[in-house]
Design a protein around this motif. Structure first.
Motif, PDB file in Angstrom:
ATOM      1  N   GLY A  83      56.569  44.964   7.468  1.00 26.20           N
ATOM      2  CA  GLY A  83      56.278  46.010   8.489  1.00 26.20           C
ATOM      3  C   GLY A  83      55.367  47.035   8.467  1.00 26.20           C
ATOM      4  N   ALA A  84      54.789  47.183   7.079  1.00 25.89           N
ATOM      5  CA  ALA A  84      53.578  48.277   6.726  1.00 25.89           C
ATOM      6  C   ALA A  84      52.583  47.967   7.761  1.00 25.89           C
ATOM      7  CB  ALA A  84      53.047  48.115   5.205  1.00 25.89           C
ATOM      8  N   GLU A  85      51.635  48.963   8.101  1.00 25.05           N
ATOM      9  CA  GLU A  85      50.746  48.866   9.168  1.00 25.05           C
ATOM     10  C   GLU A  85      49.492  49.500   8.540  1.00 25.05           C
ATOM     11  OE1 GLU A  85      52.074  51.009  12.674  1.00 25.05           O
ATOM     12  OE2 GLU A  85      53.882  49.770  12.674  1.00 25.05           O
ATOM     13  N   LEU A  86      48.459  48.798   8.863  1.00 25.11           N
ATOM     14  CA  LEU A  86      47.050  49.352   8.750  1.00 25.11           C
ATOM     15  C   LEU A  86      46.318  49.555   9.777  1.00 25.11           C
ATOM     16  CD1 LEU A  86      44.636  50.145   6.874  1.00 25.11           C
ATOM     17  CD2 LEU A  86      44.290  47.872   6.460  1.00 25.11           C
ATOM     18  N   HIS A  87      46.123  50.854  10.221  1.00 23.61           N
ATOM     19  CA  HIS A  87      45.404  51.092  11.460  1.00 23.61           C
ATOM     20  C   HIS A  87      43.838  51.615  11.015  1.00 23.61           C
ATOM     21  CE1 HIS A  87      48.726  50.702  13.865  1.00 23.61           C
ATOM     22  NE2 HIS A  87      49.540  51.383  12.911  1.00 23.61           N
ATOM     23  N   GLU A 124      45.207  46.782   2.275  1.00 24.71           N
ATOM     24  CA  GLU A 124      45.480  45.732   2.580  1.00 24.71           C
ATOM     25  C   GLU A 124      46.550  44.960   1.867  1.00 24.71           C
ATOM     26  OE1 GLU A 124      41.308  44.401   2.485  1.00 24.71           O
ATOM     27  OE2 GLU A 124      40.938  44.516   4.540  1.00 24.71           O
ATOM     28  N   VAL A 164      49.899  46.293   3.086  1.00 25.24           N
ATOM     29  CA  VAL A 164      50.337  45.632   4.306  1.00 25.24           C
ATOM     30  C   VAL A 164      50.829  44.084   3.998  1.00 25.24           C
ATOM     31  CG1 VAL A 164      49.473  44.756   6.827  1.00 25.24           C
ATOM     32  CG2 VAL A 164      48.982  47.373   5.913  1.00 25.24           C
ATOM     33  N   ARG A 186      50.276  56.828  17.451  1.00 26.70           N
ATOM     34  CA  ARG A 186      50.899  55.916  16.536  1.00 26.70           C
ATOM     35  C   ARG A 186      51.571  56.547  15.544  1.00 26.70           C
ATOM     36  NH1 ARG A 186      45.169  52.439  15.643  1.00 26.70           N
ATOM     37  NH2 ARG A 186      45.458  50.934  17.170  1.00 26.70           N
ATOM     38  N   HIS A 205      46.014  55.018   7.966  1.00 26.84           N
ATOM     39  CA  HIS A 205      45.243  55.365   9.201  1.00 26.84           C
ATOM     40  C   HIS A 205      43.937  55.603   8.090  1.00 26.84           C
ATOM     41  CE1 HIS A 205      48.124  55.305  12.190  1.00 26.84           C
ATOM     42  NE2 HIS A 205      48.801  56.114  11.316  1.00 26.84           N
ATOM     43  N   GLN A 264      52.556  53.694   7.206  1.00 28.99           N
ATOM     44  CA  GLN A 264      51.319  53.405   8.018  1.00 28.99           C
ATOM     45  C   GLN A 264      50.055  53.959   7.236  1.00 28.99           C
ATOM     46  OE1 GLN A 264      51.487  55.404  11.796  1.00 28.99           O
ATOM     47  NE2 GLN A 264      52.523  53.769  12.968  1.00 28.99           N
ATOM     48  N   PHE A 272      55.337  55.932  15.123  1.00 28.15           N
ATOM     49  CA  PHE A 272      56.268  55.644  13.856  1.00 28.15           C
ATOM     50  C   PHE A 272      57.227  56.563  13.538  1.00 28.15           C
ATOM     51  CE2 PHE A 272      56.377  56.700   8.991  1.00 28.15           C
ATOM     52  CZ  PHE A 272      56.469  55.284   8.643  1.00 28.15           C
ATOM     53  N   PRO A 328      59.412  52.236   5.238  1.00 29.36           N
ATOM     54  CA  PRO A 328      58.139  51.863   6.283  1.00 29.36           C
ATOM     55  C   PRO A 328      56.752  52.812   5.914  1.00 29.36           C
ATOM     56  CG  PRO A 328      59.471  53.286   7.550  1.00 29.36           C
ATOM     57  CD  PRO A 328      60.254  53.145   6.020  1.00 29.36           C
TER      58      PRO A 328
END
Length: 189
Positions: free
Chosen positions: A151-155, A143, A146, A183, A125, A123, A187, A121
């Motif tokens: 499941g990868a996240e960009l905040h 981008e 993600v 966050r 930020h 993340q 995670f 996984p």
């Protein structure tokens, strides 16, 4: 769930703010390692810090970070602030069994270290108007990450600050940093 985290500092060095972030993770029950990749040097000026990092060499800094993981278990979560993303992302992508990647204020293109490993996984930020993140290609890389990694996240947080989560920096944004920490803790759990 308690996790083991290898946290790499930014180009300004192992600042009190990076150590404070590590302490926040420890207070939540995690084991956090904070290797010093600059031999004890810290900087107030980003220009001086980046110049010093280039003098050492990005490959050498990355190699020092990779070496810091040698005696750690393989399921470590690798985290990095800005420059520290170099070794964090390399380890997450290339060291078998990585527990995850926390890429703070930076993200490298996926092709830098090959394909993203299945089941790791991630993340990312950053602030949505940070010129280092937006203009230097990190946003596009995040981008792509993600879009490619399930499941990868960009905040993204509103603002222009680069090291906004480091309370020892003038660009520190307490609200954005608190949300980032929540966050990150989610995670890790």
């Amino acid at each position: 769930m308690s996790r083991e985290v290898l946290l790499f500092h930014h180009a300004l060095g192992l600042t009190p703010g990076v150590l404070s972030f590590a302490d926040d993770l420890r207070a939540a029950g995690h084991t956090v390692h904070t290797p010093d990749l600059l031999g004890g040097k810290t900087f107030d000026s980003v220009i001086e810090a980046v110049s010093h990092a280039h003098d050492i060499g990005m490959e050498e800094i990355t190699a020092l970070g990779v070496a810091a993981a040698a005696d750690l278990p393989h399921d470590v979560v690798y985290a990095g602030f800005s420059l520290g993303v170099l070794p964090a992302q390399k380890l997450a992508q290339l060291r078998p069994g990585a527990g995850g990647a926390l890429l703070l204020h930076s993200c490298l293109p996926l092709g830098t270290f090959g394909p993203w490993p299945e089941g790791v996984p991630a993340q990312v930020h950053a602030m949505d108007e940070d010129p280092f993140f937006v203009d230097d290609g990190d946003l596009a890389a995040a981008e792509e990450l993600v879009a490619t990694v399930p499941g990868a996240e960009l905040h993204l947080y509103p603002g222009k600050g680069h090291l906004f989560a480091d309370p020892s920096r003038g660009e520190y944004d307490p609200d954005a940093a608190a949300l980032l920490l929540r966050r990150v803790l989610a995670f890790l759990s």
